[in-house]
Design a protein around this motif. Structure first.
Motif, PDB file in Angstrom:
ATOM      1  N   ASP A  62      15.458  11.858   4.844  1.00  7.69           N
ATOM      2  CA  ASP A  62      14.766  11.112   5.875  1.00  7.69           C
ATOM      3  C   ASP A  62      13.926  10.018   5.211  1.00  7.69           C
ATOM      4  OD1 ASP A  62      13.069  10.142   7.821  1.00  7.69           O
ATOM      5  OD2 ASP A  62      12.688  12.109   8.698  1.00  7.69           O
ATOM      6  N   PRO A  63      14.167   8.759   5.511  1.00  5.48           N
ATOM      7  CA  PRO A  63      13.422   7.680   4.863  1.00  5.48           C
ATOM      8  C   PRO A  63      11.938   7.679   5.221  1.00  5.48           C
ATOM      9  CG  PRO A  63      14.875   6.808   6.558  1.00  5.48           C
ATOM     10  CD  PRO A  63      15.194   8.257   6.405  1.00  5.48           C
ATOM     11  N   TRP A  64      11.561   8.260   6.349  1.00  6.37           N
ATOM     12  CA  TRP A  64      10.149   8.298   6.739  1.00  6.37           C
ATOM     13  C   TRP A  64       9.395   9.380   5.977  1.00  6.37           C
ATOM     14  CZ3 TRP A  64       8.720   4.161   9.171  1.00  6.37           C
ATOM     15  CH2 TRP A  64       9.627   3.482   9.953  1.00  6.37           C
ATOM     16  N   GLY A 115      10.348  10.788   2.996  1.00  7.61           N
ATOM     17  CA  GLY A 115      10.451  10.656   1.553  1.00  7.61           C
ATOM     18  C   GLY A 115      11.028  11.902   0.911  1.00  7.61           C
ATOM     19  N   SER A 116      10.549  12.240  -0.263  1.00  7.85           N
ATOM     20  CA  SER A 116      11.055  13.406  -0.979  1.00  7.85           C
ATOM     21  C   SER A 116       9.880  14.260  -1.452  1.00  7.85           C
ATOM     22  CB  SER A 116      11.908  12.979  -2.172  1.00  7.85           C
ATOM     23  OG  SER A 116      11.113  12.264  -3.087  1.00  7.85           O
ATOM     24  N   TYR A 169      13.621  19.453   4.108  1.00  8.41           N
ATOM     25  CA  TYR A 169      14.127  18.740   2.931  1.00  8.41           C
ATOM     26  C   TYR A 169      15.277  19.536   2.332  1.00  8.41           C
ATOM     27  CZ  TYR A 169       9.618  16.353   3.194  1.00  8.41           C
ATOM     28  OH  TYR A 169       8.531  15.632   3.612  1.00  8.41           O
ATOM     29  N   GLU A 205       8.827  19.019   8.418  1.00 13.10           N
ATOM     30  CA  GLU A 205       9.997  18.268   7.945  1.00 13.10           C
ATOM     31  C   GLU A 205      10.867  19.183   7.099  1.00 13.10           C
ATOM     32  OE1 GLU A 205      10.977  15.158   8.582  1.00 13.10           O
ATOM     33  OE2 GLU A 205       9.225  14.727   9.815  1.00 13.10           O
TER      34      GLU A 205
END
Length: 66
Positions: A1-3, A5-6, A62, A60
């Motif tokens: 997800d670009p919003w 991040g990691s 990951y 979120e």
């Protein structure tokens, strides 16, 4: 997800560390937390060959990249 991040989680001996946050500590409910953010919950799931393939943090999800 670009919003989102990691997130980096590394194993050092018998400890799990979140890059930039500190050591994860297992909580009685089966989730994990760091001392600096006790209200944030980390959940591990989708384990394959002893390694979690998914982590949930702050709502979120990951996926493991490597």
């Amino acid at each position: 997800d670009p919003w989102a991040g990691s997130i980096g989680v590394v194993a050092r001996g018998d400890r799990l560390l979140v890059e930039g946050m500190g050591e994860l500590k297992r909580q009685p409910g089966g989730w994990w937390a760091v001392d600096d953010a006790p209200n944030e919950r980390f959940w591990f799931g989708s384990v394959a060959n002893g390694q979690a393939q998914r982590i949930s943090f702050s709502g979120e999800s990951y996926l493991r990249a490597a």
